[in-house]
Write a protein that holds these residues in place. Structure first.
Motif, mmCIF file in Angstrom:
data_model
loop_
_atom_site.group_PDB
_atom_site.id
_atom_site.type_symbol
_atom_site.label_atom_id
_atom_site.label_comp_id
_atom_site.label_asym_id
_atom_site.label_seq_id
_atom_site.Cartn_x
_atom_site.Cartn_y
_atom_site.Cartn_z
ATOM 1 N N LYS A 114 0.819 -1.219 0.000
ATOM 2 C CA LYS A 114 0.000 0.000 0.000
ATOM 3 C C LYS A 114 0.851 1.267 0.000
ATOM 4 C CE LYS A 114 -3.773 -2.207 2.508
ATOM 5 N NZ LYS A 114 -4.558 -2.211 3.749
ATOM 6 N N GLY A 115 2.138 1.124 0.303
ATOM 7 C CA GLY A 115 3.042 2.269 0.306
ATOM 8 C C GLY A 115 3.330 2.777 1.704
ATOM 9 N N THR A 116 4.466 3.449 1.806
ATOM 10 C CA THR A 116 4.875 3.940 3.119
ATOM 11 C C THR A 116 3.966 5.057 3.627
ATOM 12 O OG1 THR A 116 6.484 5.408 2.076
ATOM 13 C CG2 THR A 116 7.298 3.288 2.894
ATOM 14 N N ASP A 117 3.398 5.852 2.724
ATOM 15 C CA ASP A 117 2.498 6.920 3.181
ATOM 16 C C ASP A 117 1.287 6.335 3.912
ATOM 17 O OD1 ASP A 117 4.068 8.996 2.282
ATOM 18 O OD2 ASP A 117 3.071 9.123 0.327
ATOM 19 N N SER A 122 -1.470 5.226 9.060
ATOM 20 C CA SER A 122 -1.997 4.265 10.028
ATOM 21 C C SER A 122 -1.335 4.428 11.387
ATOM 22 C CB SER A 122 -1.783 2.833 9.540
ATOM 23 O OG SER A 122 -2.514 2.606 8.353
ATOM 24 N N ALA A 123 -0.023 4.638 11.385
ATOM 25 C CA ALA A 123 0.702 4.780 12.652
ATOM 26 C C ALA A 123 0.348 6.088 13.346
ATOM 27 C CB ALA A 123 2.207 4.720 12.397
ATOM 28 N N ILE A 124 0.188 7.159 12.589
ATOM 29 C CA ILE A 124 -0.094 8.472 13.178
ATOM 30 C C ILE A 124 -1.549 8.581 13.628
ATOM 31 C CG2 ILE A 124 -0.246 10.942 12.663
ATOM 32 C CD1 ILE A 124 2.269 10.463 10.833
ATOM 33 N N LYS A 125 -2.468 8.083 12.814
ATOM 34 C CA LYS A 125 -3.895 8.224 13.140
ATOM 35 C C LYS A 125 -4.466 7.028 13.890
ATOM 36 C CE LYS A 125 -4.969 11.455 9.483
ATOM 37 N NZ LYS A 125 -5.885 11.836 8.433
ATOM 38 N N GLY A 126 -3.732 5.919 13.898
ATOM 39 C CA GLY A 126 -4.214 4.720 14.574
ATOM 40 C C GLY A 126 -4.945 3.814 13.608
ATOM 41 N N LEU A 127 -4.969 2.532 13.928
ATOM 42 C CA LEU A 127 -5.641 1.554 13.088
ATOM 43 C C LEU A 127 -5.954 0.329 13.932
ATOM 44 C CD1 LEU A 127 -6.517 0.773 10.167
ATOM 45 C CD2 LEU A 127 -4.296 -0.309 9.933
ATOM 46 N N GLY A 128 -7.188 -0.122 13.866
ATOM 47 C CA GLY A 128 -7.590 -1.299 14.638
ATOM 48 C C GLY A 128 -7.425 -1.050 16.127
ATOM 49 N N ALA A 129 -6.697 -1.946 16.793
ATOM 50 C CA ALA A 129 -6.496 -1.818 18.242
ATOM 51 C C ALA A 129 -5.420 -0.797 18.598
ATOM 52 C CB ALA A 129 -6.120 -3.173 18.828
ATOM 53 N N LYS A 133 -0.619 7.214 17.120
ATOM 54 C CA LYS A 133 0.782 7.301 17.549
ATOM 55 C C LYS A 133 1.131 6.242 18.589
ATOM 56 C CE LYS A 133 1.346 12.147 16.410
ATOM 57 N NZ LYS A 133 1.849 13.458 16.850
ATOM 58 N N GLY A 134 0.416 5.138 18.560
ATOM 59 C CA GLY A 134 0.675 4.071 19.513
ATOM 60 C C GLY A 134 0.438 4.499 20.948
ATOM 61 N N GLY A 135 -0.305 5.583 21.124
ATOM 62 C CA GLY A 135 -0.581 6.088 22.462
ATOM 63 C C GLY A 135 0.445 7.085 22.967
ATOM 64 N N ARG A 136 1.490 7.340 22.192
ATOM 65 C CA ARG A 136 2.526 8.292 22.618
ATOM 66 C C ARG A 136 2.298 9.628 21.906
ATOM 67 N NH1 ARG A 136 6.789 6.364 25.810
ATOM 68 N NH2 ARG A 136 7.259 8.558 25.872
ATOM 69 N N PHE A 137 1.374 10.397 22.424
ATOM 70 C CA PHE A 137 0.961 11.640 21.796
ATOM 71 C C PHE A 137 2.024 12.730 21.885
ATOM 72 C CE2 PHE A 137 -2.861 9.408 23.202
ATOM 73 C CZ PHE A 137 -3.422 9.167 21.963
ATOM 74 N N ASN A 138 3.040 12.541 22.719
ATOM 75 C CA ASN A 138 4.111 13.520 22.823
ATOM 76 C C ASN A 138 5.144 13.365 21.713
ATOM 77 O OD1 ASN A 138 4.703 11.052 24.160
ATOM 78 N ND2 ASN A 138 6.486 11.975 25.118
ATOM 79 N N PHE A 139 5.013 12.331 20.883
ATOM 80 C CA PHE A 139 5.922 12.147 19.764
ATOM 81 C C PHE A 139 5.387 12.906 18.558
ATOM 82 C CE2 PHE A 139 8.996 8.625 20.621
ATOM 83 C CZ PHE A 139 8.805 8.595 21.986
ATOM 84 N N SER A 140 6.291 13.523 17.819
ATOM 85 C CA SER A 140 5.888 14.245 16.607
ATOM 86 C C SER A 140 5.582 13.241 15.496
ATOM 87 C CB SER A 140 7.000 15.197 16.162
ATOM 88 O OG SER A 140 8.105 14.458 15.656
ATOM 89 N N ASP A 141 4.924 13.715 14.447
ATOM 90 C CA ASP A 141 4.637 12.853 13.301
ATOM 91 C C ASP A 141 5.939 12.340 12.681
ATOM 92 O OD1 ASP A 141 2.007 13.420 13.814
ATOM 93 O OD2 ASP A 141 1.659 14.567 11.969
ATOM 94 N N ASP A 142 6.955 13.202 12.614
ATOM 95 C CA ASP A 142 8.242 12.789 12.040
ATOM 96 C C ASP A 142 8.893 11.683 12.874
ATOM 97 O OD1 ASP A 142 8.054 14.536 9.899
ATOM 98 O OD2 ASP A 142 9.133 16.151 10.946
ATOM 99 N N GLU A 143 8.740 11.754 14.179
ATOM 100 C CA GLU A 143 9.309 10.715 15.038
ATOM 101 C C GLU A 143 8.573 9.392 14.855
ATOM 102 O OE1 GLU A 143 11.017 13.502 18.636
ATOM 103 O OE2 GLU A 143 8.876 13.028 18.573
ATOM 104 N N ILE A 144 7.271 9.451 14.685
ATOM 105 C CA ILE A 144 6.503 8.230 14.424
ATOM 106 C C ILE A 144 6.923 7.642 13.080
ATOM 107 C CG2 ILE A 144 4.186 7.291 14.028
ATOM 108 C CD1 ILE A 144 4.814 7.954 16.980
ATOM 109 N N ARG A 145 7.113 8.512 12.078
ATOM 110 C CA ARG A 145 7.585 8.026 10.764
ATOM 111 C C ARG A 145 8.941 7.337 10.899
ATOM 112 N NH1 ARG A 145 5.680 13.276 9.342
ATOM 113 N NH2 ARG A 145 3.687 13.128 8.267
ATOM 114 N N ALA A 146 9.827 7.894 11.705
ATOM 115 C CA ALA A 146 11.146 7.289 11.903
ATOM 116 C C ALA A 146 11.020 5.905 12.542
ATOM 117 C CB ALA A 146 12.021 8.199 12.762
#
Length: 156
Positions: A114-117, A122-129, A133-146
């Motif tokens: 489906k592509g990295t975007d 999915s990681a930033i907005k959440g998906l399923g369970a 951001k995996g519950g770590r809202f203090n992380f920036s979008d760039d950090e989640i991408r990393a």
């Protein structure tokens, strides 16, 4: 004779009642401490005091002193460090709750198609369970991408 026994019994009863009251005060104080709130709600611009429970938790925390507090950013960390700091491996290491296991080629193949975007979204907005951001809202979008990039690198 009976009068002396009754009087002695009343004195003993008074003594025991006083001792029971002292024990009751200690129990009451201990109960009040256990039931005390663990946090307070503060709005932006207000000065808030940290509760005793929060101070004790931060003093016994296993995270290093430079670990980000809630609301701060964990800047300067690479994807692997962010993966560890954000506790991504808690679910992704074993594939819990439908999370693709880190390093599992088959589990990641359809997602990578489906592509990295799409993975970033999915990681930033959440998906399923998984919460956003995996519950770590203090992380920036760039950090989640990393962190996602690190998981992708483990598949390749």
């Amino acid at each position: 004779m009976n009068f002396k026994r009754v009087l002695g019994g009343m004195a003993a009863l008074g003594l025991f009642a006083t001792m029971a009251q002292a024990d009751g005060d200690a129990e009451h104080d201990a109960l009040a401490e256990r039931l005390a709130p663990v946090g307070t709600l503060c709005f932006e611009g207000q000065t808030c005091q940290r509760s005793v429970a929060q101070q004790a938790a931060s003093e016994t925390r296993d995270e290093p002193d430079d670990a980000p507090e809630q609301g701060e950013q964990a800047t300067g960390l690479d994807g692997e460090a962010l993966y560890a700091r954000a506790s991504c491996g808690a679910c992704h290491q074993a594939g819990i709750a439908g999370a693709p296991a880190t390093g599992d080629h088959d589990a990641w193949a359809a997602r990578l198609a489906k592509g990295t975007d799409a993975l970033y979204t999915s990681a930033i907005k959440g998906l399923g369970a998984m919460p956003p951001k995996g519950g770590r809202f203090n992380f920036s979008d760039d950090e989640i991408r990393a962190a996602v990039d690190y998981m992708i690198s483990e598949v390749e």
